[in-house]
Scaffold this motif. Structure first.
Motif, short mmCIF file in Angstrom:
data_model
loop_
_atom_site.label_atom_id
_atom_site.label_comp_id
_atom_site.label_asym_id
_atom_site.label_seq_id
_atom_site.Cartn_x
_atom_site.Cartn_y
_atom_site.Cartn_z
N GLY A 28 58.10 18.82 -5.72
CA GLY A 28 58.05 19.13 -7.14
C GLY A 28 56.83 18.66 -7.87
N GLY A 29 55.88 18.02 -7.17
CA GLY A 29 54.68 17.54 -7.82
C GLY A 29 53.67 18.65 -8.05
N ILE A 30 53.06 18.66 -9.22
CA ILE A 30 52.01 19.62 -9.55
C ILE A 30 50.67 19.00 -9.16
CG2 ILE A 30 50.88 20.92 -11.39
CD1 ILE A 30 53.55 20.60 -12.97
N GLN A 31 49.92 19.70 -8.32
CA GLN A 31 48.67 19.14 -7.83
C GLN A 31 47.61 19.15 -8.92
OE1 GLN A 31 47.73 20.03 -3.80
NE2 GLN A 31 45.53 19.87 -4.19
N LEU A 32 47.04 17.96 -9.18
CA LEU A 32 46.04 17.82 -10.24
C LEU A 32 44.62 18.06 -9.75
CD1 LEU A 32 47.52 14.60 -11.90
CD2 LEU A 32 47.75 16.95 -12.71
N ASN A 33 44.36 17.79 -8.47
CA ASN A 33 43.03 18.01 -7.92
C ASN A 33 43.00 19.33 -7.16
OD1 ASN A 33 44.76 16.54 -6.01
ND2 ASN A 33 43.02 16.65 -4.62
N ALA A 34 41.78 19.85 -6.95
CA ALA A 34 41.63 21.17 -6.36
C ALA A 34 42.17 21.21 -4.93
CB ALA A 34 40.15 21.57 -6.37
N PRO A 35 43.03 22.21 -4.59
CA PRO A 35 43.58 22.30 -3.23
C PRO A 35 42.64 23.00 -2.26
CG PRO A 35 44.54 24.00 -4.60
CD PRO A 35 43.65 23.20 -5.50
N ALA A 36 41.62 23.70 -2.77
CA ALA A 36 40.72 24.42 -1.87
C ALA A 36 39.39 24.61 -2.59
CB ALA A 36 41.33 25.76 -1.48
N GLY A 37 38.39 25.08 -1.84
CA GLY A 37 37.08 25.29 -2.44
C GLY A 37 36.32 23.99 -2.58
N ARG A 38 35.70 23.79 -3.74
CA ARG A 38 34.95 22.55 -3.98
C ARG A 38 35.95 21.44 -4.25
NH1 ARG A 38 32.89 19.68 -8.19
NH2 ARG A 38 33.84 21.07 -9.71
N THR A 39 36.23 20.66 -3.22
CA THR A 39 37.35 19.73 -3.31
C THR A 39 36.97 18.31 -3.65
OG1 THR A 39 37.22 19.36 -0.93
CG2 THR A 39 38.72 21.09 -1.70
N TYR A 40 35.68 17.97 -3.57
CA TYR A 40 35.31 16.60 -3.93
C TYR A 40 33.83 16.51 -4.22
CZ TYR A 40 33.40 16.15 0.80
OH TYR A 40 32.67 16.31 1.93
N GLU A 41 33.45 15.46 -4.91
CA GLU A 41 32.05 15.12 -5.17
C GLU A 41 31.86 13.66 -4.77
OE1 GLU A 41 31.38 15.68 -9.26
OE2 GLU A 41 31.81 17.83 -9.26
N ALA A 42 30.85 13.39 -3.96
CA ALA A 42 30.55 12.03 -3.53
C ALA A 42 29.41 11.47 -4.37
CB ALA A 42 30.19 12.01 -2.05
N VAL A 43 29.57 10.26 -4.90
CA VAL A 43 28.59 9.67 -5.80
C VAL A 43 28.34 8.23 -5.39
CG1 VAL A 43 28.08 9.11 -8.20
CG2 VAL A 43 29.45 11.14 -7.67
N GLY A 44 27.07 7.83 -5.33
CA GLY A 44 26.79 6.41 -5.15
C GLY A 44 26.00 6.08 -3.92
N ILE A 45 26.26 4.88 -3.37
CA ILE A 45 25.49 4.33 -2.27
C ILE A 45 26.35 4.37 -1.01
CG2 ILE A 45 24.24 2.29 -1.46
CD1 ILE A 45 24.26 1.32 -4.39
N GLY A 46 25.80 4.89 0.09
CA GLY A 46 26.56 4.87 1.32
C GLY A 46 26.25 6.04 2.22
N THR A 47 27.04 6.18 3.27
CA THR A 47 26.88 7.27 4.23
C THR A 47 28.21 8.00 4.37
OG1 THR A 47 25.22 6.03 5.45
CG2 THR A 47 26.25 7.86 6.60
N LEU A 48 28.17 9.33 4.22
CA LEU A 48 29.37 10.16 4.26
C LEU A 48 29.27 11.13 5.43
CD1 LEU A 48 32.00 11.28 3.02
CD2 LEU A 48 30.56 12.80 1.67
N THR A 49 30.34 11.20 6.23
CA THR A 49 30.39 12.11 7.37
C THR A 49 31.77 12.75 7.43
OG1 THR A 49 28.94 10.58 8.55
CG2 THR A 49 29.97 12.33 9.84
N VAL A 50 31.82 14.03 7.79
CA VAL A 50 33.09 14.70 8.06
C VAL A 50 33.37 14.55 9.56
CG1 VAL A 50 34.35 16.86 8.02
CG2 VAL A 50 32.75 16.33 6.18
N VAL A 51 34.53 14.02 9.92
CA VAL A 51 34.84 13.73 11.32
C VAL A 51 36.12 14.42 11.73
CG1 VAL A 51 33.67 11.51 11.29
CG2 VAL A 51 36.10 11.62 10.71
N ASP A 52 36.26 14.65 13.04
CA ASP A 52 37.49 15.21 13.60
C ASP A 52 38.52 14.10 13.77
OD1 ASP A 52 36.40 17.77 13.81
OD2 ASP A 52 35.51 17.30 15.77
#
Length: 834
Positions: A28-52
């Motif tokens: 019954g929860g209504i999703q507040l963040n995007a379920p598809a498409g542009r789903t996130y924005e990364a901001v700041g200092i660090g290293t980001l990787t998409v992993v399996d």
């Protein structure tokens, strides 16, 4: 993908698995963040990787790595674009999967904070930190919204700005249940901490330390009425009060007006600190009724009082008018010095500690203007007014927050040394202990305490609470954090920042509920302090030498001795621990002329200046023989009083009917008068427009004020440029002992300065009105004109008499200029209205 100090937008990465929810998450929860498409924005200092990901119901995750350059939790974050806003009273659940791949923490945990905030103001609806272990774990955070925000106004994020960690995150969902479910029915992330297991290795070591440092053995010898040693006398002792401080923050007015509250303070605690009454914005030197009555009451009840806090050095934590002085360092310094004088004169001799400076790592507005050395001067000024009080720094984030803020820990350690090196003499290290869901490893707490103990000062946990609703873990951590602190020899007291739910800044953290019933963590506190760490009533019999021994926790006791139908009761203390090797001894007698104990009192606190004398006094018993000692040296005095001007530890032995009693030592401290001398770095005969530098050489532990004629013109600065005629000197003070320097006479050419060098403007800063004390030369009349900060005329006074004292009122607080003029010229003074 590498990025530093920039934004990266990732597209077409699905954080959800086709919207399929795990069973733990209610429907019954209504999703507040995007379920598809542009789903996130990364901001700041660090290293980001998409992993399996293998072995989970999801196949992709975000791997986030940070290094040592990250200092704040907001330095690295993932923002999830909002497709829905929130409304007041919406029930919201944030859920995601996470695990820690690498961390520099001893606990093996990484950290992530769940944040929902206003994009413009950064006001946060939730900012909850969660600890993540090495196994995949579903994490939850929930809230009931207090505001309404449109999709364009709200930000949904996970903040990962914690140093030296690599986390993997997936399945991120911000879900809004509106009013279809109660907040209490949403799933929660179980809060854990390293060291909570019953068989954790630290427990046995802590118990061994407690036995050595918090307990002592006392030898009791009993005499009959003739002074003979008494065999088979029955001796019963019972603990009355801990030597270790177990305390709470209180409000003076509540303490005075609410008997139930006051009685609970007496029942649960043996030390208190005023929560807000002595903070500068709250303290009014013209209205000290509540604080004075509360101090009198607590001192009468023999409850030590900590005083908090003199300087909280930021504009946000000081009176609003103080920021107006930031462009005038002289007036700023004078205003703070005046506050120190007012508040410490009120409390002198009535408090055991002062938090001189609060939270100097973050709150640094004042030091940015006056320099770091001013902090040492504040310590000196407080000590001048109250040499008996121990002076503390106080800082948060040292042991809390996982104990991860090494930058702050290093700063705090170095600051203590810096103040000492500049003559400030820090007596105690105040370590706050405000905890949320990130509970610091118990072993790490001890290692942090150990580091600061190396500085050789006492430590106090000054502000403790645990603001979580999971009562079981709240109770366990209260037990364990209190235990590890109690087991450290340098820790002298443990202060809760409030205890009752209706008088607590964070009600979930209160130990005592609405009807005075203890919550689970309150029960743990009571069990430790009044059961496990309490010496119960115990009875022994004396041997053939009239002696028996007891072991008990350090503190105050009552005793009863019985023999042949006679009985006598009284009190004593166990002061010295087993580890110290120092004896605790007590001589008791059925002779009523023999006192329970011998103490030395004085006509003053025991602190004095060279050349002064102090009168020491003990109990006056007829026909008793008195022998006085200073350190180990026998003195000539043979009366119950003596006068001395020498420093040392004094004790007295009293012989009464074959029974010899020995007092506790009384320390006399003699402070030298500080050395101070000023010199001119140039000619004291000035021509028009010239200046001369005056420089002071002064003892490093002294604070001081510059005077021109009879008026204070500047606080503790090592040199000043002078262009006005007059007599200049410096008054230096250290530990209440003051020395006036030599005088230097600066002379101007004849003119307005010659005429006006007999003018004194006081007080300044000023509350309602100030005075002009003057003496005109050569019968030259003058006019005093007051202008506001905009240069607008306020008032004018004619100074016609040869000498006088004229009062001028200020209509409002703020900056003013006072111009005094005559036919010879004019001179201006800055006046600050507060």
């Amino acid at each position: 993908m590498n990025w530093t100090q920039m934004k990266i937008v990732s597209v077409l990465f699905l954080l959800l698995v086709n919207g399929v929810l795990f069973a733990q998450i209610p429907d019954g929860g209504i999703q507040l963040n995007a379920p598809a498409g542009r789903t996130y924005e990364a901001v700041g200092i660090g290293t980001l990787t998409v992993v399996d990901v293998v072995g989970q119901e999801f196949t992709k995750a975000l791997q986030f790595a940070t290094g040592t350059e990250v200092n704040n939790y907001w330095d690295t974050k993932i923002i999830f674009p909002s497709v829905q806003g929130i409304a007041v009273n919406d029930v919201i659940l944030v859920a995601f999967m996470a695990r820690t791949i690498y961390t520099g923490q001893e606990s093996g945990e990484g950290f992530v904070s769940v944040v929902i905030e206003n994009k413009s103001t950064y006001d946060k609806e939730i900012s909850q930190q969660l600890a993540v272990g090495s196994e995949w774990k579903r994490c939850y955070a929930s809230l009931k919204s207090s505001v309404s925000l449109a999709p364009s106004e709200v930000s949904y994020g996970l903040f990962l700005g914690y140093p030296s960690q690599t986390l993997e995150i997936a399945e991120v969902q911000f879900l809004n249940y509106k009013n279809t479910i109660d907040l209490i029915d949403l799933p929660v992330t179980e809060i854990t901490y390293e060291g909570q297991d019953d068989d954790a290795g630290w427990r046995a070591a802590a118990q061994q330390r407690i036995e050595q440092i918090r307990k002592g053995t006392i030898d009791i010898v009993v005499h009959d009425e003739q002074g003979e040693l008494l065999k088979n006398a029955e001796v019963t002792i019972e603990m009355q009060k801990h030597k270790f401080g177990f305390g709470t923050a209180i409000k003076a007015e509540k303490y005075l007006q609410d008997k139930a509250f006051r009685d609970k303070v007496y029942e649960l605690f043996n030390e208190v600190v005023f929560e807000n009454d002595l903070k500068w914005p709250n303290f009014d030197p013209e209205d000290t009724w509540n604080i004075r009555r509360a101090l009198q009451s607590l001192n009468a009840a023999e409850i030590p009082v900590r005083a908090h806090t003199i300087v909280w050095p930021s504009w946000n934590q000081t009176p609003e008018w103080l920021e107006n002085l930031k462009s005038d360092p002289v007036a700023l310094r004078a205003a703070i010095d005046k506050h120190i004088e007012e508040v410490t004169q009120l409390t002198a001799g009535q408090v055991v500690d002062w938090d001189v400076i609060n939270e100097p790592f973050k709150e640094r507005d004042v030091m940015e203007i006056l320099g770091n050395e001013v902090m040492a001067d504040w310590f000196k000024r407080v000590r001048n007014n109250d040499p008996k009080a121990k002076l503390f720094l106080n800082e948060y984030g040292i042991v809390s927050g996982g104990g991860n803020n090494t930058e702050k820990q290093d700063f705090y350690y170095d600051l203590i040394n810096f103040i000492d090196d500049n003559g400030g003499q820090v007596d105690g290290i105040g370590i706050q202990g405000h905890f949320g869901s990130q509970l610091t490893s118990i072993v790490k707490v001890y290692s942090i305490l150990d580091r600061y103990a190396d500085l050789g000062k006492e430590i106090k946990i000054t502000e403790h609470d645990i603001d979580i609703s999971q009562r079981e873990v709240q109770a366990m951590y209260t037990r364990d954090f209190l235990t590890i602190c109690f087991s450290h020899e340098s820790v002298k007291s443990f202060m809760f920042w409030g205890f009752w739910v209706y008088q607590h800044w964070k009600p979930d953290a209160a130990m005592i509920g609405p009807n005075w019933e203890p919550r689970p963590h309150g029960e743990k506190y009571i069990d430790l302090v009044f059961n496990q760490w309490w010496t119960k009533e115990t009875t022994h019999s004396t041997d053939a030498s009239g002696k028996t021994s007891f072991e008990g926790f350090l503190g105050e006791y009552s005793y009863t001795i019985k023999s042949n139908g006679e009985e006598r009761s009284g009190t004593f203390a166990i002061d010295h621990s087993i580890k110290s090797g120092m004896p605790n001894s007590l001589v008791l007698s059925f002779d009523p002329s023999v006192p329970d104990k011998v103490e030395i009192t004085s006509d003053r606190s025991g602190y004095m200046c060279q050349g002064e004398n102090i009168t020491l006094k003990t109990i006056n018993v007829e026909d008793a023989a008195y022998t006085w000692y200073r350190n180990d040296s026998l003195l000539n005095e043979q009366n119950f009083t003596m006068v001395t001007g020498q420093a040392g530890l004094y004790s007295v032995h009293i012989s009464i009917n074959n029974t010899e009693l020995v007092s506790k030592p009384f320390e006399v401290i003699v402070h030298p008068f500080p050395t101070v001398e000023i010199e001119a770095m140039g000619n004291l005969m000035l021509n028009s427009g010239e200046q001369v530098e005056l420089k002071v050489n002064v003892a490093s532990d002294a604070s001081y004020n510059w005077f021109r004629n009879e008026s204070v013109i500047l606080g503790s600065v090592s040199s000043m440029m002078v262009g006005r005629g007059g007599t200049y000197n410096v008054l230096a003070s250290s530990n209440g002992c003051s020395t006036m320097s030599n005088s230097l006479n600066v002379q101007n050419p004849t003119g307005i300065n010659d005429i006006l060098n007999q003018f004194t403007i006081y007080p300044n800063p000023v509350k309602d009105s100030f005075h002009i004390k003057y003496q005109l030369k050569n019968n030259q009349p003058a006019t005093a004109t007051l202008y506001n900060a905009l240069g607008e005329f306020v008032s004018s006074e004619q100074l016609m008499q040869l000498s006088g004292n004229t009062r001028i009122e200020l209509p409002n607080p703020g900056f003013y200029v006072l111009r005094i003029s005559s036919s010879k010229g004019s001179v201006s003074y800055k006046v600050m209205g507060i």
